[in-house]
Write an enzyme that holds these catalytic residues in place. Structure first.
Site, PDB file in Angstrom:
ATOM      1  N   ASP A  13       0.886  -1.153   0.000  1.00 21.70           N
ATOM      2  CA  ASP A  13       0.000   0.000   0.000  1.00 21.70           C
ATOM      3  C   ASP A  13       0.937   1.220   0.000  1.00 21.70           C
ATOM      4  O   ASP A  13       2.134   1.093   0.294  1.00 21.70           O
ATOM      5  CB  ASP A  13      -0.858  -0.035   1.279  1.00 21.70           C
ATOM      6  CG  ASP A  13      -1.703   1.197   1.437  1.00 21.70           C
ATOM      7  OD1 ASP A  13      -2.296   1.647   0.441  1.00 21.70           O
ATOM      8  OD2 ASP A  13      -1.756   1.736   2.572  1.00 21.70           O
ATOM      9  N   LEU A  14       0.423   2.384  -0.359  1.00 22.58           N
ATOM     10  CA  LEU A  14       1.280   3.584  -0.402  1.00 22.58           C
ATOM     11  C   LEU A  14       1.052   4.509   0.804  1.00 22.58           C
ATOM     12  O   LEU A  14       1.934   4.681   1.646  1.00 22.58           O
ATOM     13  CB  LEU A  14       1.003   4.359  -1.702  1.00 22.58           C
ATOM     14  CG  LEU A  14       1.708   5.708  -1.820  1.00 22.58           C
ATOM     15  CD1 LEU A  14       3.198   5.534  -2.048  1.00 22.58           C
ATOM     16  CD2 LEU A  14       1.114   6.517  -2.975  1.00 22.58           C
ATOM     17  N   ASP A  15      -0.177   5.071   0.858  1.00 24.89           N
ATOM     18  CA  ASP A  15      -0.470   6.089   1.868  1.00 24.89           C
ATOM     19  C   ASP A  15      -0.488   5.474   3.268  1.00 24.89           C
ATOM     20  O   ASP A  15      -1.320   4.619   3.559  1.00 24.89           O
ATOM     21  CB  ASP A  15      -1.845   6.729   1.576  1.00 24.89           C
ATOM     22  CG  ASP A  15      -1.899   7.373   0.195  1.00 24.89           C
ATOM     23  OD1 ASP A  15      -0.980   8.129  -0.128  1.00 24.89           O
ATOM     24  OD2 ASP A  15      -2.858   7.110  -0.551  1.00 24.89           O
ATOM     25  N   THR A  21       1.394  10.321   3.613  1.00 23.82           N
ATOM     26  CA  THR A  21       0.371  11.057   2.862  1.00 23.82           C
ATOM     27  C   THR A  21      -1.002  10.843   3.490  1.00 23.82           C
ATOM     28  O   THR A  21      -1.913  11.619   3.235  1.00 23.82           O
ATOM     29  CB  THR A  21       0.329  10.574   1.401  1.00 23.82           C
ATOM     30  OG1 THR A  21       0.681   9.201   1.386  1.00 23.82           O
ATOM     31  CG2 THR A  21       1.269  11.372   0.511  1.00 23.82           C
ATOM     32  N   LYS A  49      -9.365   5.452   5.721  1.00 23.55           N
ATOM     33  CA  LYS A  49      -8.049   5.006   5.239  1.00 23.55           C
ATOM     34  C   LYS A  49      -8.194   3.847   4.260  1.00 23.55           C
ATOM     35  O   LYS A  49      -8.863   2.855   4.557  1.00 23.55           O
ATOM     36  CB  LYS A  49      -7.152   4.606   6.411  1.00 23.55           C
ATOM     37  CG  LYS A  49      -6.697   5.800   7.210  1.00 23.55           C
ATOM     38  CD  LYS A  49      -5.652   5.393   8.235  1.00 23.55           C
ATOM     39  CE  LYS A  49      -5.269   6.592   9.094  1.00 23.55           C
ATOM     40  NZ  LYS A  49      -4.580   6.192  10.312  1.00 23.55           N
ATOM     41  N   GLY A  50      -7.565   3.985   3.114  1.00 24.91           N
ATOM     42  CA  GLY A  50      -7.568   2.914   2.113  1.00 24.91           C
ATOM     43  C   GLY A  50      -8.762   2.956   1.172  1.00 24.91           C
ATOM     44  O   GLY A  50      -8.841   2.203   0.213  1.00 24.91           O
ATOM     45  N   ILE A  51      -9.696   3.838   1.459  1.00 27.30           N
ATOM     46  CA  ILE A  51     -10.958   3.892   0.696  1.00 27.30           C
ATOM     47  C   ILE A  51     -10.825   4.875  -0.480  1.00 27.30           C
ATOM     48  O   ILE A  51     -10.256   5.958  -0.332  1.00 27.30           O
ATOM     49  CB  ILE A  51     -12.116   4.324   1.647  1.00 27.30           C
ATOM     50  CG1 ILE A  51     -12.178   3.402   2.883  1.00 27.30           C
ATOM     51  CG2 ILE A  51     -13.447   4.368   0.926  1.00 27.30           C
ATOM     52  CD1 ILE A  51     -12.431   1.946   2.611  1.00 27.30           C
ATOM     53  N   ARG A  53     -11.474   7.625  -3.547  1.00 30.98           N
ATOM     54  CA  ARG A  53     -11.913   9.016  -3.405  1.00 30.98           C
ATOM     55  C   ARG A  53     -13.442   9.142  -3.323  1.00 30.98           C
ATOM     56  O   ARG A  53     -13.976   9.750  -2.398  1.00 30.98           O
ATOM     57  CB  ARG A  53     -11.376   9.828  -4.585  1.00 30.98           C
ATOM     58  CG  ARG A  53     -11.350  11.307  -4.320  1.00 30.98           C
ATOM     59  CD  ARG A  53     -10.773  12.049  -5.512  1.00 30.98           C
ATOM     60  NE  ARG A  53      -9.451  11.579  -5.894  1.00 30.98           N
ATOM     61  CZ  ARG A  53      -8.835  11.894  -7.032  1.00 30.98           C
ATOM     62  NH1 ARG A  53      -9.418  12.696  -7.894  1.00 30.98           N
ATOM     63  NH2 ARG A  53      -7.639  11.404  -7.306  1.00 30.98           N
ATOM     64  N   SER A 120      -2.349   0.586  -4.364  1.00 29.33           N
ATOM     65  CA  SER A 120      -2.918   1.729  -3.659  1.00 29.33           C
ATOM     66  C   SER A 120      -4.219   2.153  -4.324  1.00 29.33           C
ATOM     67  O   SER A 120      -4.321   2.123  -5.551  1.00 29.33           O
ATOM     68  CB  SER A 120      -1.932   2.900  -3.692  1.00 29.33           C
ATOM     69  OG  SER A 120      -2.577   4.085  -3.269  1.00 29.33           O
ATOM     70  N   ALA A 121      -5.173   2.572  -3.503  1.00 26.69           N
ATOM     71  CA  ALA A 121      -6.439   3.072  -4.051  1.00 26.69           C
ATOM     72  C   ALA A 121      -6.260   4.455  -4.667  1.00 26.69           C
ATOM     73  O   ALA A 121      -7.149   4.964  -5.340  1.00 26.69           O
ATOM     74  CB  ALA A 121      -7.471   3.159  -2.930  1.00 26.69           C
ATOM     75  N   SER A 122      -5.086   5.057  -4.449  1.00 24.31           N
ATOM     76  CA  SER A 122      -4.899   6.450  -4.875  1.00 24.31           C
ATOM     77  C   SER A 122      -4.528   6.596  -6.342  1.00 24.31           C
ATOM     78  O   SER A 122      -3.568   5.996  -6.822  1.00 24.31           O
ATOM     79  CB  SER A 122      -3.820   7.107  -4.027  1.00 24.31           C
ATOM     80  OG  SER A 122      -3.570   8.409  -4.510  1.00 24.31           O
ATOM     81  N   ASN A 124      -3.310   9.214  -7.338  1.00 22.01           N
ATOM     82  CA  ASN A 124      -2.135  10.089  -7.293  1.00 22.01           C
ATOM     83  C   ASN A 124      -0.840   9.326  -7.001  1.00 22.01           C
ATOM     84  O   ASN A 124       0.219   9.950  -6.862  1.00 22.01           O
ATOM     85  CB  ASN A 124      -2.331  11.155  -6.202  1.00 22.01           C
ATOM     86  CG  ASN A 124      -3.459  12.121  -6.547  1.00 22.01           C
ATOM     87  OD1 ASN A 124      -3.431  12.752  -7.608  1.00 22.01           O
ATOM     88  ND2 ASN A 124      -4.452  12.223  -5.686  1.00 22.01           N
ATOM     89  N   LYS A 151     -10.962  -1.387  -1.860  1.00 21.48           N
ATOM     90  CA  LYS A 151     -10.729  -2.087  -0.601  1.00 21.48           C
ATOM     91  C   LYS A 151     -11.945  -1.838   0.291  1.00 21.48           C
ATOM     92  O   LYS A 151     -12.489  -0.737   0.249  1.00 21.48           O
ATOM     93  CB  LYS A 151      -9.463  -1.536   0.080  1.00 21.48           C
ATOM     94  CG  LYS A 151      -8.199  -1.712  -0.759  1.00 21.48           C
ATOM     95  CD  LYS A 151      -7.027  -0.934  -0.140  1.00 21.48           C
ATOM     96  CE  LYS A 151      -5.830  -0.944  -1.088  1.00 21.48           C
ATOM     97  NZ  LYS A 151      -4.681  -0.162  -0.601  1.00 21.48           N
ATOM     98  N   GLU A 175      -0.003  -3.203   4.645  1.00 19.62           N
ATOM     99  CA  GLU A 175      -1.072  -2.194   4.765  1.00 19.62           C
ATOM    100  C   GLU A 175      -1.048  -1.496   6.121  1.00 19.62           C
ATOM    101  O   GLU A 175      -0.605  -2.072   7.114  1.00 19.62           O
ATOM    102  CB  GLU A 175      -2.432  -2.912   4.665  1.00 19.62           C
ATOM    103  CG  GLU A 175      -3.032  -2.969   3.297  1.00 19.62           C
ATOM    104  CD  GLU A 175      -3.609  -1.634   2.838  1.00 19.62           C
ATOM    105  OE1 GLU A 175      -3.685  -0.696   3.656  1.00 19.62           O
ATOM    106  OE2 GLU A 175      -3.981  -1.544   1.662  1.00 19.62           O
ATOM    107  N   ASP A 176      -1.600  -0.279   6.147  1.00 23.41           N
ATOM    108  CA  ASP A 176      -1.763   0.426   7.429  1.00 23.41           C
ATOM    109  C   ASP A 176      -3.239   0.557   7.805  1.00 23.41           C
ATOM    110  O   ASP A 176      -3.550   1.078   8.875  1.00 23.41           O
ATOM    111  CB  ASP A 176      -1.180   1.854   7.358  1.00 23.41           C
ATOM    112  CG  ASP A 176      -1.997   2.739   6.434  1.00 23.41           C
ATOM    113  OD1 ASP A 176      -2.317   2.291   5.313  1.00 23.41           O
ATOM    114  OD2 ASP A 176      -2.343   3.862   6.851  1.00 23.41           O
TER     115      ASP A 176
END
Ligand code: BG6
Ligand code: MG
Length: 226
Positions: A13-15, A21, A49-51, A53, A120-122, A124, A151, A175-176
């Site tokens: 995962d990223l964020d 971020t 978190k993880g959801i 936009r 990542s769900a992002s 960006n 997710k 994951e966080d």
């Protein structure tokens, strides 16, 4: 039975895992929630978190009992506003914002020929990886725009394994967020949760912080749950 030797790939995962971020996403959502008159709580912040936009926006509207008050066009406009606030937060980001131990861990994975992917769900993510100077480690990124479910659905982690040409049980996901751990588990991959133990109680393996991420520590943790 989880066998360390069977693991061939790591899906990040990223964020909140590679960089914080997550706090910028929270800040930008909070600004929007305040504007909409939706009470901001620690529970709502954690649930976001993880959801994705749009799903996050729906969650915020729902938390404020405002689900029916906005048209699709309104929602697009609100999500775009949040995103431009978020992008402004990214402006100052440099490789100094990589969380402790992450670069060493990526180097260790490369040195041992593990496959690496980003789930990542992002939308960006490519931009964030560029800013952090980490794009070179992530030849494989799942494009969240091409997924039908976010997710905690396993789709993103299944797609990551597929892109790496690996079976799910040869992959570890990191994951966080609780939604992310649920997604990894549902994909049949081994989950590592980074952060609060109670929030991440469904993770197969738990570390408090990214600096604990090493192959030796993961191998030890896997042996203790085998
Ligand atoms: C996830 C974050 O990684 O990406 C969420 O944890 C965020 O907080 C989601 O909403 C979508 O990100 P973006 O950048 O596409 O709005
Ligand atoms: Mg995250």
């Amino acid at each position: 039975m989880v066998d360390f030797q069977k693991i061939k790939g790591f899906i990040f995962d990223l964020d909140g895992v590679i960089t914080l971020t997550s706090k910028y996403h929270s800040r930008a959502w909070r600004e929007l929630a305040d504007e909409l008159g939706v009470p901001w709580t620690a529970t709502l912040a954690e649930r976001l978190k993880g959801i994705s936009r749009m799903d996050s926006l729906e969650m915020i509207l729902d938390a404020g009992g405002k689900t029916n008050g906005y048209s699709d066009a309104d929602k697009e406009r609100l999500a775009a506003k949040k995103n431009s606030n978020y992008l402004a937060c990214l402006e100052q980001m440099t490789d100094a914002d990589i969380l402790p131990g992450i670069t060493d861990f990526l180097e260790e994975l490369m040195a041992h020929d593990y496959k690496i992917s980003l789930a990542s769900a992002s939308k960006n993510s490519p931009k964030v990886l560029e800013k952090l100077n980490l794009a070179k480690y992530f030849a494989n990124i799942v494009d969240p725009a091409k997924l039908s479910k976010g997710k905690p659905d396993p789709e993103i982690f299944l797609r990551a394994a597929e892109q790496l040409s690996l079976k799910p049980d040869a992959c570890i996901g990191i994951e966080d967020a609780s939604a992310g751990i649920q997604a990894i588990n549902a994909a049949g991959e081994l989950s590592i949760g980074i952060g609060d133990a109670e929030t991440l109680r469904e993770a197969a393996i738990h570390f408090t912080a990214t600096k604990e991420l090493t192959l030796a520590a993961i191998k030890r943790a896997m042996q203790s749950i085998a």
